[in-house]
Design a protein around this motif. Structure first.
Motif, PDB file in Angstrom:
ATOM      1  N   VAL A 197      39.743  22.518   9.196  1.00  0.00           N
ATOM      2  CA  VAL A 197      40.934  21.812   8.709  1.00  0.00           C
ATOM      3  C   VAL A 197      42.156  22.211   9.533  1.00  0.00           C
ATOM      4  N   GLY A 198      42.223  23.493   9.948  1.00  0.00           N
ATOM      5  CA  GLY A 198      43.332  23.919  10.796  1.00  0.00           C
ATOM      6  C   GLY A 198      43.351  23.175  12.113  1.00  0.00           C
ATOM      7  N   LYS A 199      42.192  23.126  12.778  1.00  0.00           N
ATOM      8  CA  LYS A 199      42.107  22.394  14.042  1.00  0.00           C
ATOM      9  C   LYS A 199      42.386  20.904  13.830  1.00  0.00           C
ATOM     10  N   ALA A 200      41.863  20.352  12.734  1.00  0.00           N
ATOM     11  CA  ALA A 200      42.071  18.930  12.457  1.00  0.00           C
ATOM     12  C   ALA A 200      43.544  18.633  12.221  1.00  0.00           C
ATOM     13  N   SER A 201      44.257  19.542  11.530  1.00  0.00           N
ATOM     14  CA  SER A 201      45.683  19.315  11.292  1.00  0.00           C
ATOM     15  C   SER A 201      46.458  19.327  12.600  1.00  0.00           C
ATOM     16  N   GLY A 202      46.062  20.234  13.513  1.00  0.00           N
ATOM     17  CA  GLY A 202      46.691  20.226  14.833  1.00  0.00           C
ATOM     18  C   GLY A 202      46.382  18.970  15.603  1.00  0.00           C
ATOM     19  N   ALA A 203      45.133  18.505  15.470  1.00  0.00           N
ATOM     20  CA  ALA A 203      44.738  17.275  16.169  1.00  0.00           C
ATOM     21  C   ALA A 203      45.482  16.063  15.632  1.00  0.00           C
ATOM     22  N   VAL A 204      45.602  15.968  14.314  1.00  0.00           N
ATOM     23  CA  VAL A 204      46.303  14.826  13.716  1.00  0.00           C
ATOM     24  C   VAL A 204      47.782  14.848  14.092  1.00  0.00           C
ATOM     25  N   THR A 205      48.340  16.048  14.259  1.00  0.00           N
ATOM     26  CA  THR A 205      49.746  16.165  14.634  1.00  0.00           C
ATOM     27  C   THR A 205      50.000  15.646  16.040  1.00  0.00           C
ATOM     28  N   ASP A 206      48.977  15.675  16.905  1.00  0.00           N
ATOM     29  CA  ASP A 206      49.164  15.274  18.304  1.00  0.00           C
ATOM     30  C   ASP A 206      49.696  13.854  18.453  1.00  0.00           C
ATOM     31  N   PRO A 207      49.005  12.828  17.915  1.00  0.00           N
ATOM     32  CA  PRO A 207      49.562  11.487  18.072  1.00  0.00           C
ATOM     33  C   PRO A 207      50.892  11.305  17.350  1.00  0.00           C
ATOM     34  N   PHE A 249      44.629  15.706  21.113  1.00  0.00           N
ATOM     35  CA  PHE A 249      44.061  15.314  19.822  1.00  0.00           C
ATOM     36  C   PHE A 249      42.538  15.337  19.871  1.00  0.00           C
ATOM     37  N   PHE A 250      41.967  14.671  20.868  1.00  0.00           N
ATOM     38  CA  PHE A 250      40.508  14.584  20.943  1.00  0.00           C
ATOM     39  C   PHE A 250      39.862  15.939  21.188  1.00  0.00           C
ATOM     40  N   THR A 251      40.444  16.746  22.065  1.00  0.00           N
ATOM     41  CA  THR A 251      39.835  18.044  22.358  1.00  0.00           C
ATOM     42  C   THR A 251      39.947  18.987  21.158  1.00  0.00           C
ATOM     43  N   LYS A 252      41.086  18.946  20.457  1.00  0.00           N
ATOM     44  CA  LYS A 252      41.235  19.803  19.276  1.00  0.00           C
ATOM     45  C   LYS A 252      40.297  19.369  18.161  1.00  0.00           C
ATOM     46  N   MET A 253      40.191  18.060  17.959  1.00  0.00           N
ATOM     47  CA  MET A 253      39.329  17.575  16.885  1.00  0.00           C
ATOM     48  C   MET A 253      37.875  17.956  17.150  1.00  0.00           C
ATOM     49  N   SER A 254      37.430  17.786  18.398  1.00  0.00           N
ATOM     50  CA  SER A 254      36.046  18.131  18.718  1.00  0.00           C
ATOM     51  C   SER A 254      35.811  19.629  18.585  1.00  0.00           C
ATOM     52  N   ALA A 255      36.799  20.436  19.016  1.00  0.00           N
ATOM     53  CA  ALA A 255      36.664  21.888  18.883  1.00  0.00           C
ATOM     54  C   ALA A 255      36.639  22.293  17.417  1.00  0.00           C
TER      55      ALA A 255
END
Length: 472
Positions: free
Chosen positions: A48-58, A395-401
């Motif tokens: 969820v932490g990585k996903a929140s960072g990924a969602v913040t990207d766009p 976004f994509f790299t964080k979400m995949s990680a």
């Protein structure tokens, strides 16, 4: 660009890597063995932490693309504004609250805040590459400076964290080999007590490390602000209009070179994240290297720092796609370490892995400006698309990680990982071996296969440069 400008730009990116490196290598084992939350809850916090960072990207890309030019630039205000909040959230991410029942919510909150705030820093900082110079060689050189300094920051973060917190993970009775007639109860002996007191020795060393790294963060941002001057869009004409964010995002998703580059490196970056996230656990529980993990981490990162100038020269001479072959070097040696957990071999594997990690970190950030230039040539009367490219890539790299780390922690839960005990079960050890060896190998090979179809060559880069010079 002067050497001083490139150096200040590079130093500005180091604090993010210092903090990110400490989290990548130690957050999972901290949550499991110090905070004593279950592997399932740890996987929830990590994902969820990585996903929140990924969602913040766009979202960050959208608002930054709408920003107006100020006296200190268009991107720099974002970097400065988020820094104090990033430091606070980072410190509390390593703080052990006195309550037990709400720990998962605590770490979930501050990990999400930290990831979101680092995104608000990373997107404008990485896009700043396009506004330092119009010359490709200058930008490539600035990227090499940046990656060298970021790898140095990664080294500093892991070394500081490793040396400060090593005492929290070493228990004398866990290093003693049990006798042949020892029962399985030795497996259940707790090596680290459950510290409900935030001032316990195990918790205190993590807070000391967080405070030191927060100071490094502040110093790096001051150097960036004082030493770097942001330029306005050098190619834009007065008649050009900013590309609307949604339209720009749709155009980037249709841009062939960008899609191939992103697909390739999201697989490769996931493999690297899996290696980093599980390496300390692997050394502690599967390889019998409990007393050496901090030195092995330092070996990986020293190798990575020293090899960045080599990779920069290599890609200048042989091309960027050719340099990608170096990423695959870690595969056979990681497999050897999994099958033959030997101390000397472990240091050799750590050195080779550092070479591969340096290549995997340098190449995408060196190739992304080429993709942006290629897009600019095909869309000559639009501006403001740079932050869209950088934010969606992150976004994509964080979400995949995040997905990879979440699945790996959930796999440990499924295998029966027990926090804080001296020796884990055979299922846990097998799972750690798969997460260090087989899974990253498959992801890297898939990523390199996709990269074969990346269309931008050294010749096309030169043609694009000439065309953009004429446009400018």
């Amino acid at each position: 660009l002067s050497i001083c400008s490139k150096l200040c730009y590079a130093i500005g990116g180091a604090p993010n890597q210092v903090a990110g490196s400490a989290a990548s290598f130690f957050l999972q084992i901290y949550l499991l063995d110090i905070a004593h939350i279950t592997p399932f809850h740890a996987s929830l916090v990590l994902f969820v932490g990585k996903a929140s960072g990924a969602v913040t990207d766009p979202v960050a890309g959208f608002f930054i693309s709408k920003s107006r030019w100020t006296k200190i630039g268009r991107l720099m205000p974002w970097v400065l504004a988020c820094t104090p909040f990033t430091i606070i959230s980072y410190f509390f991410m390593w703080y052990l609250p006195p309550f037990v029942s709400g720990r998962v919510a605590w770490y979930l909150t501050f990990h999400c805040l930290f990831q979101a705030l680092t995104t608000l820093f990373q997107v404008p900082y990485s896009a700043l590459t396009m506004f330092l110079s119009t010359d490709q060689k200058d930008r490539d050189s600035a990227t090499a400076y940046r990656m060298t300094m970021e790898m140095l920051g990664t080294l500093i973060g892991a070394a500081l964290q490793g040396q400060i917190v090593a005492s929290a993970h070493v228990s004398p009775h866990c290093t003693v080999n049990p006798s042949a007639n020892t029962t399985d109860s030795w497996h259940d002996t707790a090596s680290i007590p459950d510290p409900s007191d935030p001032l316990s020795p195990q918790a205190k060393v993590y807070m000391v490390a967080a405070g030191v790294i927060a100071g490094v963060y502040l110093l790096g941002i001051i150097v960036l602000f004082l030493g770097v001057k942001e330029r306005d869009d050098p190619y834009a004409l007065n008649s050009d209009r900013a590309i609307p964010f949604c339209k720009g995002l749709a155009l980037t998703m249709k841009h062939g070179p960008y899609v191939k580059l992103t697909a390739s490196f999201l697989l490769i970056s996931t493999a690297v994240q899996l290696e980093q996230g599980n390496f300390v656990l692997f050394c502690t529980h599967a390889a019998g290297l409990r007393n050496h993990f901090q030195y092995l981490v330092v070996t990986i990162l020293v190798s990575a720092v020293l090899s960045v100038p080599f990779w920069q020269k290599f890609l200048q001479r042989f091309g960027k796609k050719c340099a990608a072959c170096g990423i695959s070097w870690m595969i056979p040696f990681a497999v050897m370490l999994v099958t033959i957990p030997n101390l000397i071999l472990a240091y050799f594997v750590a050195f080779i892995s550092g070479l591969s990690i340096a290549a995997s970190l340098l190449l995408p950030w060196s190739m992304l400006p080429d993709v942006v230039d290629n897009f600019r040539l095909q869309n000559p009367h639009g501006k403001g698309h740079e932050t869209i490219f950088y934010s969606s890539y992150v976004f994509f790299t964080k979400m995949s990680a995040g997905i990879g780390l979440g699945i790996s922690a959930a796999g440990l839960e499924f295998a029966g990982y027990k926090p804080g005990i001296c020796r884990q079960s055979d299922n846990v050890i097998l799972t750690l071996k798969l997460l260090i060896g087989a899974v990253p190998a498959i992801l890297i090979l898939l990523g390199l296969f996709i990269l074969l179809f990346y269309p931008i060559t050294e010749e096309s880069r030169r043609e694009t440069k000439l065309a953009l010079e004429e446009l400018r």
